[in-house]
Design a protein around this motif. Sequence first.
Motif, PDB file in Angstrom:
ATOM      1  N   MET A   1     -58.730  12.787   5.938  1.00 34.00           N
ATOM      2  CA  MET A   1     -58.557  12.642   4.503  1.00 34.00           C
ATOM      3  C   MET A   1     -58.115  11.223   4.199  1.00 34.00           C
ATOM      4  SD  MET A   1     -55.824  14.518   2.063  1.00 34.00           S
ATOM      5  CE  MET A   1     -54.817  13.301   1.273  1.00 34.00           C
ATOM      6  N   ASN A   2     -58.617  10.697   3.121  1.00 37.51           N
ATOM      7  CA  ASN A   2     -58.142   9.394   2.675  1.00 37.51           C
ATOM      8  C   ASN A   2     -56.746   9.556   2.148  1.00 37.51           C
ATOM      9  OD1 ASN A   2     -60.656   8.396   3.235  1.00 37.51           O
ATOM     10  ND2 ASN A   2     -61.392   8.608   1.138  1.00 37.51           N
ATOM     11  N   SER A   3     -55.859   8.674   2.593  1.00 37.89           N
ATOM     12  CA  SER A   3     -54.461   8.799   2.192  1.00 37.89           C
ATOM     13  C   SER A   3     -54.257   8.493   0.712  1.00 37.89           C
ATOM     14  CB  SER A   3     -53.595   7.866   3.039  1.00 37.89           C
ATOM     15  OG  SER A   3     -53.994   6.534   2.825  1.00 37.89           O
ATOM     16  N   ASP A   4     -55.315   7.991   0.061  1.00 35.64           N
ATOM     17  CA  ASP A   4     -55.163   7.593  -1.325  1.00 35.64           C
ATOM     18  C   ASP A   4     -55.503   8.713  -2.304  1.00 35.64           C
ATOM     19  OD1 ASP A   4     -58.274   5.678  -1.437  1.00 35.64           O
ATOM     20  OD2 ASP A   4     -57.818   7.636  -0.657  1.00 35.64           O
ATOM     21  N   ARG A   5     -55.820   9.868  -1.849  1.00 35.22           N
ATOM     22  CA  ARG A   5     -56.149  10.982  -2.750  1.00 35.22           C
ATOM     23  C   ARG A   5     -54.857  11.586  -3.291  1.00 35.22           C
ATOM     24  NH1 ARG A   5     -61.584  12.088  -2.910  1.00 35.22           N
ATOM     25  NH2 ARG A   5     -62.676  11.466  -1.039  1.00 35.22           N
ATOM     26  N   LYS A   6     -54.897  11.988  -4.527  1.00 36.32           N
ATOM     27  CA  LYS A   6     -53.744  12.603  -5.156  1.00 36.32           C
ATOM     28  C   LYS A   6     -53.515  13.985  -4.561  1.00 36.32           C
ATOM     29  CE  LYS A   6     -53.046   9.480  -8.337  1.00 36.32           C
ATOM     30  NZ  LYS A   6     -51.947   8.611  -8.305  1.00 36.32           N
ATOM     31  N   PRO A   7     -52.297  14.270  -4.092  1.00 36.89           N
ATOM     32  CA  PRO A   7     -52.044  15.575  -3.462  1.00 36.89           C
ATOM     33  C   PRO A   7     -52.328  16.760  -4.363  1.00 36.89           C
ATOM     34  CG  PRO A   7     -50.309  14.063  -2.912  1.00 36.89           C
ATOM     35  CD  PRO A   7     -51.172  13.370  -3.935  1.00 36.89           C
ATOM     36  N   PHE A   8     -51.968  16.670  -5.643  1.00 39.76           N
ATOM     37  CA  PHE A   8     -52.211  17.843  -6.479  1.00 39.76           C
ATOM     38  C   PHE A   8     -53.685  18.109  -6.646  1.00 39.76           C
ATOM     39  CE2 PHE A   8     -53.654  16.183 -10.507  1.00 39.76           C
ATOM     40  CZ  PHE A   8     -53.151  14.899 -10.545  1.00 39.76           C
ATOM     41  N   ARG A   9     -54.532  17.093  -6.537  1.00 35.94           N
ATOM     42  CA  ARG A   9     -55.978  17.294  -6.644  1.00 35.94           C
ATOM     43  C   ARG A   9     -56.458  18.198  -5.525  1.00 35.94           C
ATOM     44  NH1 ARG A   9     -60.798  13.208  -5.388  1.00 35.94           N
ATOM     45  NH2 ARG A   9     -62.479  14.579  -6.008  1.00 35.94           N
ATOM     46  N   TRP A  10     -55.962  17.936  -4.323  1.00 38.05           N
ATOM     47  CA  TRP A  10     -56.348  18.765  -3.186  1.00 38.05           C
ATOM     48  C   TRP A  10     -56.035  20.221  -3.432  1.00 38.05           C
ATOM     49  CZ3 TRP A  10     -59.168  18.032   0.964  1.00 38.05           C
ATOM     50  CH2 TRP A  10     -59.479  16.730   1.301  1.00 38.05           C
ATOM     51  N   LEU A  11     -54.853  20.472  -3.898  1.00 38.13           N
ATOM     52  CA  LEU A  11     -54.460  21.860  -4.076  1.00 38.13           C
ATOM     53  C   LEU A  11     -55.188  22.511  -5.231  1.00 38.13           C
ATOM     54  CD1 LEU A  11     -50.749  21.487  -3.205  1.00 38.13           C
ATOM     55  CD2 LEU A  11     -52.495  22.689  -1.946  1.00 38.13           C
ATOM     56  N   LEU A  12     -55.350  21.784  -6.297  1.00 36.38           N
ATOM     57  CA  LEU A  12     -56.025  22.372  -7.436  1.00 36.38           C
ATOM     58  C   LEU A  12     -57.472  22.682  -7.131  1.00 36.38           C
ATOM     59  CD1 LEU A  12     -54.564  20.278 -10.376  1.00 36.38           C
ATOM     60  CD2 LEU A  12     -54.048  22.622  -9.748  1.00 36.38           C
ATOM     61  N   ALA A  76     -70.498  25.035  -0.759  1.00 38.83           N
ATOM     62  CA  ALA A  76     -70.559  23.878   0.142  1.00 38.83           C
ATOM     63  C   ALA A  76     -69.399  22.923  -0.132  1.00 38.83           C
ATOM     64  CB  ALA A  76     -71.901  23.159  -0.007  1.00 38.83           C
ATOM     65  N   VAL A  77     -69.092  22.720  -1.392  1.00 41.91           N
ATOM     66  CA  VAL A  77     -67.973  21.835  -1.756  1.00 41.91           C
ATOM     67  C   VAL A  77     -66.660  22.409  -1.233  1.00 41.91           C
ATOM     68  CG1 VAL A  77     -66.618  20.975  -3.716  1.00 41.91           C
ATOM     69  CG2 VAL A  77     -69.108  20.808  -3.766  1.00 41.91           C
ATOM     70  N   VAL A  78     -66.459  23.701  -1.430  1.00 37.93           N
ATOM     71  CA  VAL A  78     -65.216  24.344  -0.986  1.00 37.93           C
ATOM     72  C   VAL A  78     -65.115  24.282   0.540  1.00 37.93           C
ATOM     73  CG1 VAL A  78     -63.968  26.527  -0.863  1.00 37.93           C
ATOM     74  CG2 VAL A  78     -64.982  25.783  -3.016  1.00 37.93           C
ATOM     75  N   ARG A  79     -66.215  24.538   1.234  1.00 38.04           N
ATOM     76  CA  ARG A  79     -66.198  24.465   2.704  1.00 38.04           C
ATOM     77  C   ARG A  79     -65.769  23.080   3.179  1.00 38.04           C
ATOM     78  NH1 ARG A  79     -71.287  27.341   2.556  1.00 38.04           N
ATOM     79  NH2 ARG A  79     -70.922  29.490   3.183  1.00 38.04           N
ATOM     80  N   GLU A  80     -66.334  22.052   2.563  1.00 38.09           N
ATOM     81  CA  GLU A  80     -65.994  20.681   2.959  1.00 38.09           C
ATOM     82  C   GLU A  80     -64.532  20.381   2.680  1.00 38.09           C
ATOM     83  OE1 GLU A  80     -65.793  17.128   4.541  1.00 38.09           O
ATOM     84  OE2 GLU A  80     -67.466  18.510   4.810  1.00 38.09           O
ATOM     85  N   ARG A  81     -64.029  20.798   1.545  1.00 38.95           N
ATOM     86  CA  ARG A  81     -62.618  20.559   1.220  1.00 38.95           C
ATOM     87  C   ARG A  81     -61.706  21.315   2.180  1.00 38.95           C
ATOM     88  NH1 ARG A  81     -63.399  20.673  -5.288  1.00 38.95           N
ATOM     89  NH2 ARG A  81     -64.127  18.526  -5.434  1.00 38.95           N
ATOM     90  N   PHE A  82     -62.108  22.515   2.544  1.00 35.76           N
ATOM     91  CA  PHE A  82     -61.295  23.283   3.485  1.00 35.76           C
ATOM     92  C   PHE A  82     -61.294  22.615   4.860  1.00 35.76           C
ATOM     93  CE2 PHE A  82     -60.453  26.886   6.371  1.00 35.76           C
ATOM     94  CZ  PHE A  82     -59.184  27.195   5.925  1.00 35.76           C
ATOM     95  N   TRP A  85     -58.892  19.877   4.696  1.00 36.81           N
ATOM     96  CA  TRP A  85     -57.532  20.419   4.715  1.00 36.81           C
ATOM     97  C   TRP A  85     -57.119  20.739   6.147  1.00 36.81           C
ATOM     98  CZ3 TRP A  85     -53.259  20.891   1.973  1.00 36.81           C
ATOM     99  CH2 TRP A  85     -52.315  21.853   2.347  1.00 36.81           C
ATOM    100  N   GLN A  86     -58.013  21.357   6.897  1.00 35.37           N
ATOM    101  CA  GLN A  86     -57.705  21.725   8.273  1.00 35.37           C
ATOM    102  C   GLN A  86     -57.458  20.507   9.156  1.00 35.37           C
ATOM    103  OE1 GLN A  86     -61.162  24.278   8.942  1.00 35.37           O
ATOM    104  NE2 GLN A  86     -59.757  25.999   9.186  1.00 35.37           N
ATOM    105  N   ARG A  87     -58.056  19.387   8.832  1.00 42.38           N
ATOM    106  CA  ARG A  87     -57.872  18.167   9.624  1.00 42.38           C
ATOM    107  C   ARG A  87     -56.549  17.459   9.327  1.00 42.38           C
ATOM    108  NH1 ARG A  87     -63.691  17.410   8.579  1.00 42.38           N
ATOM    109  NH2 ARG A  87     -63.144  16.096   6.820  1.00 42.38           N
ATOM    110  N   LEU A  88     -55.876  17.859   8.270  1.00 47.93           N
ATOM    111  CA  LEU A  88     -54.592  17.240   7.933  1.00 47.93           C
ATOM    112  C   LEU A  88     -53.529  17.647   8.951  1.00 47.93           C
ATOM    113  CD1 LEU A  88     -54.462  17.886   4.094  1.00 47.93           C
ATOM    114  CD2 LEU A  88     -55.000  15.731   5.233  1.00 47.93           C
ATOM    115  N   SER A  89     -52.579  16.766   9.135  1.00 47.84           N
ATOM    116  CA  SER A  89     -51.453  17.099  10.008  1.00 47.84           C
ATOM    117  C   SER A  89     -50.542  18.091   9.271  1.00 47.84           C
ATOM    118  CB  SER A  89     -50.656  15.839  10.345  1.00 47.84           C
ATOM    119  OG  SER A  89     -49.943  15.398   9.202  1.00 47.84           O
ATOM    120  N   PRO A  90     -49.703  18.811  10.004  1.00 47.39           N
ATOM    121  CA  PRO A  90     -48.749  19.718   9.333  1.00 47.39           C
ATOM    122  C   PRO A  90     -47.862  18.980   8.321  1.00 47.39           C
ATOM    123  CG  PRO A  90     -48.863  20.241  11.652  1.00 47.39           C
ATOM    124  CD  PRO A  90     -49.665  18.967  11.464  1.00 47.39           C
ATOM    125  N   ASP A  91     -47.461  17.760   8.639  1.00 46.08           N
ATOM    126  CA  ASP A  91     -46.631  16.996   7.692  1.00 46.08           C
ATOM    127  C   ASP A  91     -47.403  16.677   6.414  1.00 46.08           C
ATOM    128  OD1 ASP A  91     -44.451  17.038   9.381  1.00 46.08           O
ATOM    129  OD2 ASP A  91     -44.797  15.011  10.174  1.00 46.08           O
TER     130      ASP A  91
END
Length: 158
Positions: A1-12, A76-82, A85-91
């Motif tokens: 994930m690009n570190s510049d993405r807004k966190p709330f965007r990911w969740l929403l 397809a969009v949801v699969r890619e976003r998921f 998400w899975q590639r993110l570290s726990p932190d």
Amino acid sequence: MNSDRKPFRWLLTSFGVLLLAWPGLAPAQAWDELSREQQRILKPFEPRWSELDAERRARLLRGAERWQQMSPDERAVVRERFKRWQRLSPDQRDAIKHRYQQFQRLEPEQKARIRRAFERFKSLSPDKRKQLRQRWRQLTPEQRHRWLKHLRDRRGDG
């Protein structure tokens, strides 16, 4: 994930599709009571389905219902976003969850303002967004704080 993405965007966008509650749907059920299609969609949860609390099962069922209603492109969009998400570290995941919880506690007008700002950001050209992200990353925390305060003061948000 690009570190510049807004966190709330990911969740929403990512979890909103799969986890947000939708009123009026059936309560959580036993695995054998699910339809074939629900079982197919929720297959990864089968081994521990009976161990999940009713609220979690209900959220998963609502997500399965939403999934069934999506077009192939939306899926397809949801699969890619998921996958992202899975590639993110726990932190990173924890930080995003924390930001989402903060966002959920905001007043409705504050949420609306953030959404409008995000829409304005999305309407910018990719080059302009990249420039803004780079400029933001170069600011110190103190400079970021001052800049945000300046924007709030300019809008009268105090």
